[in-house]
Design a protein around this motif. Structure first.
Motif, PDB file in Angstrom:
ATOM      1  N   SER A 182     -23.132 -28.142   1.681  1.00 57.46           N
ATOM      2  CA  SER A 182     -23.672 -28.631   3.008  1.00 57.46           C
ATOM      3  C   SER A 182     -24.544 -29.854   2.897  1.00 57.46           C
ATOM      4  CB  SER A 182     -24.243 -27.511   4.008  1.00 57.46           C
ATOM      5  OG  SER A 182     -25.475 -27.201   3.190  1.00 57.46           O
ATOM      6  N   GLU A 183     -25.325 -29.929   1.969  1.00 58.37           N
ATOM      7  CA  GLU A 183     -26.044 -31.185   1.808  1.00 58.37           C
ATOM      8  C   GLU A 183     -25.224 -32.285   1.290  1.00 58.37           C
ATOM      9  OE1 GLU A 183     -29.269 -33.719   1.994  1.00 58.37           O
ATOM     10  OE2 GLU A 183     -28.992 -31.585   2.826  1.00 58.37           O
TER      11      GLU A 183
ATOM     12  N   LEU B  95     -22.060 -32.802   2.037  1.00 58.78           N
ATOM     13  CA  LEU B  95     -21.306 -33.240   3.226  1.00 58.78           C
ATOM     14  C   LEU B  95     -22.454 -34.115   4.069  1.00 58.78           C
ATOM     15  CD1 LEU B  95     -19.135 -33.436   5.254  1.00 58.78           C
ATOM     16  CD2 LEU B  95     -19.728 -30.878   5.967  1.00 58.78           C
ATOM     17  N   ARG B  96     -23.510 -33.653   4.415  1.00 61.70           N
ATOM     18  CA  ARG B  96     -24.556 -34.285   4.922  1.00 61.70           C
ATOM     19  C   ARG B  96     -24.572 -35.652   4.660  1.00 61.70           C
ATOM     20  NH1 ARG B  96     -29.686 -35.582   5.088  1.00 61.70           N
ATOM     21  NH2 ARG B  96     -30.726 -35.829   7.219  1.00 61.70           N
ATOM     22  N   GLN B  97     -24.954 -35.817   3.383  1.00 62.32           N
ATOM     23  CA  GLN B  97     -25.056 -37.180   2.725  1.00 62.32           C
ATOM     24  C   GLN B  97     -23.881 -38.087   2.869  1.00 62.32           C
ATOM     25  OE1 GLN B  97     -27.813 -38.642   1.616  1.00 62.32           O
ATOM     26  NE2 GLN B  97     -28.679 -36.676   2.281  1.00 62.32           N
ATOM     27  N   TRP B  98     -22.580 -37.443   2.864  1.00 65.49           N
ATOM     28  CA  TRP B  98     -21.371 -38.143   3.039  1.00 65.49           C
ATOM     29  C   TRP B  98     -21.309 -38.596   4.281  1.00 65.49           C
ATOM     30  CZ3 TRP B  98     -17.492 -40.933   1.338  1.00 65.49           C
ATOM     31  CH2 TRP B  98     -16.447 -41.127   1.879  1.00 65.49           C
ATOM     32  N   LEU B  99     -21.730 -38.011   5.464  1.00 62.84           N
ATOM     33  CA  LEU B  99     -21.438 -38.494   6.800  1.00 62.84           C
ATOM     34  C   LEU B  99     -22.576 -39.359   7.012  1.00 62.84           C
ATOM     35  CD1 LEU B  99     -20.909 -34.896   8.124  1.00 62.84           C
ATOM     36  CD2 LEU B  99     -19.539 -36.523   8.174  1.00 62.84           C
ATOM     37  N   LEU B 100     -23.636 -39.198   6.593  1.00 68.01           N
ATOM     38  CA  LEU B 100     -24.702 -40.155   6.622  1.00 68.01           C
ATOM     39  C   LEU B 100     -24.252 -41.580   6.345  1.00 68.01           C
ATOM     40  CD1 LEU B 100     -27.999 -38.358   5.637  1.00 68.01           C
ATOM     41  CD2 LEU B 100     -27.335 -39.375   8.094  1.00 68.01           C
ATOM     42  N   THR B 101     -23.541 -41.454   5.445  1.00 66.92           N
ATOM     43  CA  THR B 101     -22.879 -42.989   4.469  1.00 66.92           C
ATOM     44  C   THR B 101     -21.933 -43.347   5.440  1.00 66.92           C
ATOM     45  OG1 THR B 101     -21.901 -42.045   2.839  1.00 66.92           O
ATOM     46  CG2 THR B 101     -23.907 -42.572   2.425  1.00 66.92           C
ATOM     47  N   ARG B 102     -21.058 -42.404   5.816  1.00 64.51           N
ATOM     48  CA  ARG B 102     -19.954 -43.061   6.824  1.00 64.51           C
ATOM     49  C   ARG B 102     -20.242 -43.408   8.138  1.00 64.51           C
ATOM     50  NH1 ARG B 102     -14.496 -43.434   5.660  1.00 64.51           N
ATOM     51  NH2 ARG B 102     -13.668 -42.182   6.993  1.00 64.51           N
ATOM     52  N   GLY B 103     -21.480 -42.926   8.612  1.00 69.30           N
ATOM     53  CA  GLY B 103     -21.636 -43.266  10.009  1.00 69.30           C
ATOM     54  C   GLY B 103     -22.693 -44.515  10.332  1.00 69.30           C
ATOM     55  N   SER B 104     -22.581 -45.714   9.553  1.00 68.03           N
ATOM     56  CA  SER B 104     -23.391 -46.860   9.874  1.00 68.03           C
ATOM     57  C   SER B 104     -24.392 -47.021   8.600  1.00 68.03           C
ATOM     58  CB  SER B 104     -24.075 -46.831  10.887  1.00 68.03           C
ATOM     59  OG  SER B 104     -23.171 -46.646  12.045  1.00 68.03           O
ATOM     60  N   GLY B 105     -24.385 -46.115   7.760  1.00 74.54           N
ATOM     61  CA  GLY B 105     -25.476 -46.422   6.518  1.00 74.54           C
ATOM     62  C   GLY B 105     -26.786 -45.666   6.823  1.00 74.54           C
TER      63      GLY B 105
ATOM     64  N   LEU C 190     -24.569 -37.920  13.398  1.00 75.21           N
ATOM     65  CA  LEU C 190     -23.595 -37.807  12.468  1.00 75.21           C
ATOM     66  C   LEU C 190     -22.337 -37.956  13.190  1.00 75.21           C
ATOM     67  CD1 LEU C 190     -24.899 -34.793  10.021  1.00 75.21           C
ATOM     68  CD2 LEU C 190     -24.885 -37.476   9.614  1.00 75.21           C
ATOM     69  N   PRO C 191     -21.315 -38.410  12.438  1.00 77.69           N
ATOM     70  CA  PRO C 191     -20.174 -38.375  13.115  1.00 77.69           C
ATOM     71  C   PRO C 191     -19.362 -36.829  13.409  1.00 77.69           C
ATOM     72  CG  PRO C 191     -19.994 -39.464  11.107  1.00 77.69           C
ATOM     73  CD  PRO C 191     -21.479 -38.939  11.183  1.00 77.69           C
ATOM     74  N   GLU C 192     -18.449 -36.760  14.508  1.00 76.77           N
ATOM     75  CA  GLU C 192     -17.800 -35.516  14.715  1.00 76.77           C
ATOM     76  C   GLU C 192     -16.552 -35.615  13.828  1.00 76.77           C
ATOM     77  OE1 GLU C 192     -19.196 -33.154  16.200  1.00 76.77           O
ATOM     78  OE2 GLU C 192     -20.791 -33.983  17.127  1.00 76.77           O
ATOM     79  N   PRO C 193     -15.995 -34.588  13.644  1.00 76.62           N
ATOM     80  CA  PRO C 193     -16.365 -33.303  13.601  1.00 76.62           C
ATOM     81  C   PRO C 193     -17.284 -32.758  12.728  1.00 76.62           C
ATOM     82  CG  PRO C 193     -14.086 -33.134  12.868  1.00 76.62           C
ATOM     83  CD  PRO C 193     -14.488 -34.549  12.932  1.00 76.62           C
ATOM     84  N   GLY C 194     -17.687 -33.556  11.672  1.00 79.08           N
ATOM     85  CA  GLY C 194     -18.289 -33.267  10.497  1.00 79.08           C
ATOM     86  C   GLY C 194     -19.705 -32.699  10.899  1.00 79.08           C
ATOM     87  N   ARG C 195     -20.354 -33.102  11.791  1.00 75.57           N
ATOM     88  CA  ARG C 195     -21.656 -32.650  12.470  1.00 75.57           C
ATOM     89  C   ARG C 195     -21.527 -31.233  12.860  1.00 75.57           C
ATOM     90  NH1 ARG C 195     -24.066 -31.903  17.172  1.00 75.57           N
ATOM     91  NH2 ARG C 195     -22.397 -32.726  18.064  1.00 75.57           N
ATOM     92  N   GLN C 196     -20.451 -30.884  13.332  1.00 78.11           N
ATOM     93  CA  GLN C 196     -20.208 -29.578  13.899  1.00 78.11           C
ATOM     94  C   GLN C 196     -20.028 -28.624  12.698  1.00 78.11           C
ATOM     95  OE1 GLN C 196     -16.940 -30.633  16.480  1.00 78.11           O
ATOM     96  NE2 GLN C 196     -18.155 -30.256  18.358  1.00 78.11           N
ATOM     97  N   ILE C 197     -19.005 -29.078  11.716  1.00 75.64           N
ATOM     98  CA  ILE C 197     -18.843 -28.223  10.658  1.00 75.64           C
ATOM     99  C   ILE C 197     -19.945 -27.841   9.773  1.00 75.64           C
ATOM    100  CG2 ILE C 197     -17.754 -28.431   8.347  1.00 75.64           C
ATOM    101  CD1 ILE C 197     -15.428 -30.009   9.929  1.00 75.64           C
ATOM    102  N   LEU C 198     -21.038 -29.013   9.626  1.00 74.59           N
ATOM    103  CA  LEU C 198     -22.001 -28.634   8.970  1.00 74.59           C
ATOM    104  C   LEU C 198     -22.882 -27.970   9.435  1.00 74.59           C
ATOM    105  CD1 LEU C 198     -23.873 -29.906   6.615  1.00 74.59           C
ATOM    106  CD2 LEU C 198     -24.667 -31.783   8.283  1.00 74.59           C
ATOM    107  N   ALA C 199     -23.026 -27.758  10.823  1.00 74.16           N
ATOM    108  CA  ALA C 199     -23.795 -26.609  11.704  1.00 74.16           C
ATOM    109  C   ALA C 199     -23.326 -25.435  11.370  1.00 74.16           C
ATOM    110  CB  ALA C 199     -23.667 -27.070  13.371  1.00 74.16           C
ATOM    111  N   VAL C 200     -21.906 -25.297  11.381  1.00 79.11           N
ATOM    112  CA  VAL C 200     -21.414 -23.821  10.952  1.00 79.11           C
ATOM    113  C   VAL C 200     -21.651 -23.571   9.432  1.00 79.11           C
ATOM    114  CG1 VAL C 200     -19.213 -22.744  10.756  1.00 79.11           C
ATOM    115  CG2 VAL C 200     -19.459 -24.020  12.512  1.00 79.11           C
TER     116      VAL C 200
ATOM    117  N   ASP D 258     -14.461 -36.261   5.410  1.00 82.09           N
ATOM    118  CA  ASP D 258     -15.047 -35.916   6.704  1.00 82.09           C
ATOM    119  C   ASP D 258     -15.187 -34.610   7.409  1.00 82.09           C
ATOM    120  OD1 ASP D 258     -15.673 -38.824   6.671  1.00 82.09           O
ATOM    121  OD2 ASP D 258     -13.848 -39.323   7.978  1.00 82.09           O
ATOM    122  N   LEU D 259     -14.105 -33.883   6.889  1.00 83.45           N
ATOM    123  CA  LEU D 259     -14.135 -32.621   7.262  1.00 83.45           C
ATOM    124  C   LEU D 259     -14.610 -31.410   6.256  1.00 83.45           C
ATOM    125  CD1 LEU D 259     -10.287 -32.638   8.392  1.00 83.45           C
ATOM    126  CD2 LEU D 259     -12.249 -32.698   9.880  1.00 83.45           C
ATOM    127  N   GLY D 260     -15.300 -32.030   5.214  1.00 85.78           N
ATOM    128  CA  GLY D 260     -15.865 -31.300   4.418  1.00 85.78           C
ATOM    129  C   GLY D 260     -15.023 -30.764   3.061  1.00 85.78           C
TER     130      GLY D 260
END
Length: 116
Positions: free
Chosen positions: A26-27, A29-39, A51-61, A107-109
């Motif tokens: 999860s951590e 994935l979170r770092q990847w999504l942070l860099t993917r979504g604008s820096g 965080l970009p979807e659906p990654g944010r939802q996957i991270l929450a699960v 992006d999907l983990g």
């Protein structure tokens, strides 16, 4: 007293499939999504909200226990498993060297470089 909650067997299987397909911690994935979504510097004090979807939802699960799943979480898991399996079944000619394909999976983990 601890109560044992029984889940639908289909949800049990989906939980296992989801955690097999979403193979990025999860951590990470979170770092990847942070860099993917604008820096990282573009995010405010609670960057998880942006965080970009659906990654944010996957991270929450990923952060939940199985007994805490909502119907929405179950749908997120089902869609993630389907999308990951669909993308991996359509591996491009360049394979793991195809950055667009690999990034779509990340992006999907799912990291194709992680051995099962």
């Amino acid at each position: 007293m601890v109560r044992e909650q029984r889940l639908d067997p289909e949800v049990e299987v989906l939980w296992e499939d989801f955690h097999a397909e979403v193979n990025v911690p999860s951590e990470q994935l979170r770092q990847w999504l942070l860099t993917r979504g604008s820096g990282e510097e573009a995010f405010g004090p609670d960057p998880d909200l942006n965080l970009p979807e659906p990654g944010r939802q996957i991270l929450a699960v990923l952060r939940k226990r199985k007994v805490d799943l909502t119907p929405e979480d179950i749908e997120v898991m089902r869609e993630a498993v389907e999308r990951i399996r669909s993308l991996t079944a359509e591996k491009p000619r360049r394979g793991n060297a195809d950055d667009e394909w690999r990034h779509s999976l990340l992006d999907l983990g799912h990291d194709v470089l992680v051995e099962r």
